[in-house]
Design a protein around this motif. Sequence first.
Motif, PDB file in Angstrom:
ATOM      1  N   GLU A 103      49.794  30.146  11.395  1.00 47.33           N
ATOM      2  CA  GLU A 103      50.582  30.083  10.486  1.00 47.33           C
ATOM      3  C   GLU A 103      50.677  28.418  10.053  1.00 47.33           C
ATOM      4  O   GLU A 103      51.661  28.227   9.266  1.00 47.33           O
ATOM      5  N   ALA A 104      49.891  27.694  10.140  1.00 47.82           N
ATOM      6  CA  ALA A 104      49.642  26.710  10.122  1.00 47.82           C
ATOM      7  C   ALA A 104      49.501  26.324   9.237  1.00 47.82           C
ATOM      8  O   ALA A 104      49.684  24.901   8.887  1.00 47.82           O
ATOM      9  N   PHE A 105      49.653  27.106   7.930  1.00 48.22           N
ATOM     10  CA  PHE A 105      49.529  26.271   6.304  1.00 48.22           C
ATOM     11  C   PHE A 105      49.749  26.988   5.900  1.00 48.22           C
ATOM     12  O   PHE A 105      49.825  27.257   4.364  1.00 48.22           O
ATOM     13  N   LYS A 106      51.247  27.534   5.797  1.00 50.64           N
ATOM     14  CA  LYS A 106      52.575  28.148   4.534  1.00 50.64           C
ATOM     15  C   LYS A 106      53.248  26.894   4.445  1.00 50.64           C
ATOM     16  O   LYS A 106      53.744  27.906   2.908  1.00 50.64           O
ATOM     17  N   ASN A 107      52.120  25.734   4.070  1.00 46.81           N
ATOM     18  CA  ASN A 107      52.661  24.376   2.274  1.00 46.81           C
ATOM     19  C   ASN A 107      51.796  24.763   1.743  1.00 46.81           C
ATOM     20  O   ASN A 107      51.834  24.482   0.107  1.00 46.81           O
ATOM     21  N   ASN A 108      50.360  25.229   2.141  1.00 45.22           N
ATOM     22  CA  ASN A 108      49.567  25.449   1.325  1.00 45.22           C
ATOM     23  C   ASN A 108      49.777  26.883   0.356  1.00 45.22           C
ATOM     24  O   ASN A 108      50.035  27.877   0.852  1.00 45.22           O
ATOM     25  N   PRO A 109      49.707  27.031  -1.139  1.00 48.68           N
ATOM     26  CA  PRO A 109      49.926  28.316  -1.697  1.00 48.68           C
ATOM     27  C   PRO A 109      48.900  29.407  -1.163  1.00 48.68           C
ATOM     28  O   PRO A 109      48.156  29.113  -0.962  1.00 48.68           O
ATOM     29  N   LEU A 110      49.510  30.491  -0.974  1.00 48.13           N
ATOM     30  CA  LEU A 110      48.334  31.427  -1.122  1.00 48.13           C
ATOM     31  C   LEU A 110      48.270  32.398  -1.783  1.00 48.13           C
ATOM     32  O   LEU A 110      48.952  33.227  -2.875  1.00 48.13           O
TER      33      LEU A 110
ATOM     34  N   TRP B  77      53.388  33.054   6.147  1.00 46.40           N
ATOM     35  CA  TRP B  77      53.700  33.036   4.417  1.00 46.40           C
ATOM     36  C   TRP B  77      55.123  34.129   4.220  1.00 46.40           C
ATOM     37  O   TRP B  77      55.018  35.287   4.276  1.00 46.40           O
ATOM     38  N   PRO B  78      56.194  33.354   3.569  1.00 49.45           N
ATOM     39  CA  PRO B  78      57.500  34.485   3.738  1.00 49.45           C
ATOM     40  C   PRO B  78      57.147  35.395   2.111  1.00 49.45           C
ATOM     41  O   PRO B  78      57.407  35.791   1.866  1.00 49.45           O
ATOM     42  N   ALA B  79      55.541  34.471   1.298  1.00 47.01           N
ATOM     43  CA  ALA B  79      55.639  35.035   0.050  1.00 47.01           C
ATOM     44  C   ALA B  79      54.483  35.240  -0.322  1.00 47.01           C
ATOM     45  O   ALA B  79      54.066  33.437  -0.089  1.00 47.01           O
ATOM     46  N   HIS B  80      53.008  35.729  -1.163  1.00 38.84           N
ATOM     47  CA  HIS B  80      52.411  35.142  -1.384  1.00 38.84           C
ATOM     48  C   HIS B  80      53.167  34.882  -3.101  1.00 38.84           C
ATOM     49  O   HIS B  80      53.971  34.790  -3.668  1.00 38.84           O
ATOM     50  N   THR B  81      51.505  33.508  -3.538  1.00 36.73           N
ATOM     51  CA  THR B  81      52.014  32.941  -4.983  1.00 36.73           C
ATOM     52  C   THR B  81      50.957  33.611  -5.986  1.00 36.73           C
ATOM     53  O   THR B  81      51.718  33.290  -6.518  1.00 36.73           O
ATOM     54  N   PHE B  82      50.372  34.132  -5.178  1.00 37.13           N
ATOM     55  CA  PHE B  82      48.242  34.991  -6.596  1.00 37.13           C
ATOM     56  C   PHE B  82      47.610  36.459  -5.173  1.00 37.13           C
ATOM     57  O   PHE B  82      47.695  35.872  -3.739  1.00 37.13           O
ATOM     58  N   TRP B  83      48.138  37.292  -6.584  1.00 34.59           N
ATOM     59  CA  TRP B  83      47.719  38.712  -5.887  1.00 34.59           C
ATOM     60  C   TRP B  83      46.415  38.649  -6.146  1.00 34.59           C
ATOM     61  O   TRP B  83      46.915  39.628  -7.695  1.00 34.59           O
TER      62      TRP B  83
ATOM     63  N   VAL C 252      35.657  39.573 -21.024  1.00 32.81           N
ATOM     64  CA  VAL C 252      34.647  39.539 -19.685  1.00 32.81           C
ATOM     65  C   VAL C 252      33.694  40.718 -19.868  1.00 32.81           C
ATOM     66  O   VAL C 252      34.342  41.751 -20.373  1.00 32.81           O
ATOM     67  N   ASP C 253      32.190  40.525 -20.141  1.00 38.47           N
ATOM     68  CA  ASP C 253      31.360  41.616 -20.130  1.00 38.47           C
ATOM     69  C   ASP C 253      31.305  42.429 -18.076  1.00 38.47           C
ATOM     70  O   ASP C 253      31.316  41.848 -17.132  1.00 38.47           O
ATOM     71  N   GLY C 254      31.651  43.508 -18.363  1.00 35.49           N
ATOM     72  CA  GLY C 254      31.532  44.212 -17.216  1.00 35.49           C
ATOM     73  C   GLY C 254      33.419  44.168 -16.206  1.00 35.49           C
ATOM     74  O   GLY C 254      34.450  43.577 -16.503  1.00 35.49           O
ATOM     75  N   PRO C 255      33.562  44.894 -15.149  1.00 38.70           N
ATOM     76  CA  PRO C 255      34.332  44.855 -14.185  1.00 38.70           C
ATOM     77  C   PRO C 255      34.205  43.462 -14.247  1.00 38.70           C
ATOM     78  O   PRO C 255      33.365  42.822 -13.292  1.00 38.70           O
ATOM     79  N   VAL C 256      36.021  42.680 -13.759  1.00 37.76           N
ATOM     80  CA  VAL C 256      35.912  41.285 -13.275  1.00 37.76           C
ATOM     81  C   VAL C 256      37.312  41.750 -12.243  1.00 37.76           C
ATOM     82  O   VAL C 256      38.122  42.742 -12.253  1.00 37.76           O
ATOM     83  N   ASP C 257      36.639  40.564 -11.465  1.00 36.19           N
ATOM     84  CA  ASP C 257      38.744  40.683 -10.419  1.00 36.19           C
ATOM     85  C   ASP C 257      39.585  40.236 -11.308  1.00 36.19           C
ATOM     86  O   ASP C 257      40.216  39.505 -12.218  1.00 36.19           O
ATOM     87  N   VAL C 258      40.632  40.598 -10.856  1.00 44.68           N
ATOM     88  CA  VAL C 258      42.169  40.693 -12.070  1.00 44.68           C
ATOM     89  C   VAL C 258      43.452  40.409 -10.684  1.00 44.68           C
ATOM     90  O   VAL C 258      43.123  40.809  -9.342  1.00 44.68           O
ATOM     91  N   ASN C 259      44.060  39.752 -11.152  1.00 45.79           N
ATOM     92  CA  ASN C 259      45.207  38.727 -10.086  1.00 45.79           C
ATOM     93  C   ASN C 259      46.485  39.046 -11.156  1.00 45.79           C
ATOM     94  O   ASN C 259      46.839  38.942 -12.003  1.00 45.79           O
ATOM     95  N   ARG C 260      47.777  38.644 -10.004  1.00 47.21           N
ATOM     96  CA  ARG C 260      48.816  38.770 -10.800  1.00 47.21           C
ATOM     97  C   ARG C 260      49.927  37.255  -9.585  1.00 47.21           C
ATOM     98  O   ARG C 260      49.049  36.895  -8.571  1.00 47.21           O
ATOM     99  N   PHE C 261      49.757  36.766 -10.318  1.00 48.25           N
ATOM    100  CA  PHE C 261      51.155  35.157 -10.401  1.00 48.25           C
ATOM    101  C   PHE C 261      52.182  35.909  -9.537  1.00 48.25           C
ATOM    102  O   PHE C 261      53.173  36.539 -10.640  1.00 48.25           O
ATOM    103  N   ASN C 262      53.250  35.304  -9.277  1.00 50.10           N
ATOM    104  CA  ASN C 262      53.899  36.070  -8.329  1.00 50.10           C
ATOM    105  C   ASN C 262      55.271  35.471  -9.356  1.00 50.10           C
ATOM    106  O   ASN C 262      56.135  34.671  -8.230  1.00 50.10           O
ATOM    107  N   GLY C 263      54.897  35.767  -9.961  1.00 49.57           N
ATOM    108  CA  GLY C 263      56.701  34.486 -11.247  1.00 49.57           C
ATOM    109  C   GLY C 263      55.627  34.842 -12.867  1.00 49.57           C
ATOM    110  O   GLY C 263      55.290  35.499 -12.626  1.00 49.57           O
TER     111      GLY C 263
END
Length: 241
Positions: free
Chosen positions: A179-186, A202-208, A219-230
Amino acid sequence: MNLRKKLLVVLASSAALLASVPGAANAGSAAADSLGIDVSNHNGKVDFGKVKADGRDFAFVLATDGESFTSDQFDSQYGGAGKAGVYRAGYHFARPDGSAGKQADRFLKTVGYTNDGKSMPPVLDMEANPNGATCYGLDAAQMKEWIKTFVGRVKEQTGREAIIYTSPGFWQECTGNSEAFKNNPLWIAEWGVDKPSKIGGWPAHTFWQYSDSGKVNGVDGPVDVNRFNGGAAELEKFVKG
């Protein structure tokens, strides 16, 4: 203090903690999330104009890996995102069996981060070793110290808290669920679930990162996809710091 007053104090304290975490105010409201992708040299040339038109607001771009590898697509992808109005961040694939300081310095030199209103904080990618022991031969205390050195160097050189990318399995096994890195966005990687796990205090993620097989125009082919928590306004605020 009576029970009602105690409850109000607890709720106020919890709200204050969540407000201090980027994206926490929108926790549980995935429908409103801003969407993005992450790419590396394996994705080749990316048309970020099409990515933007397909509703993606941000992109993470591999810059460096370990002490020697630099993506030959980084300049094109990172620059292309910025030109298309897609918020971007460079990321470093960590090799904790090597020097944290050397890796951080080379990464930061490659990215050349400036707080230009379109660049998100630099990212430290902490995940399992693809070529050997999952935790690179380090115990939890050594892993935490390695991460501390790297993110500390990012803060010194950019003034921003590095985003930390990781998975629940790696974080729990290799840092002891620190729990030492809670100031860093997750930025949490967890696929095939309705919502990501809570880890590391972390009380919540910032990106998922919710899938590694998305389909996005440009983007050609499959790609990693993400959400911002907001939503868009929260994302803009996060980018500008």
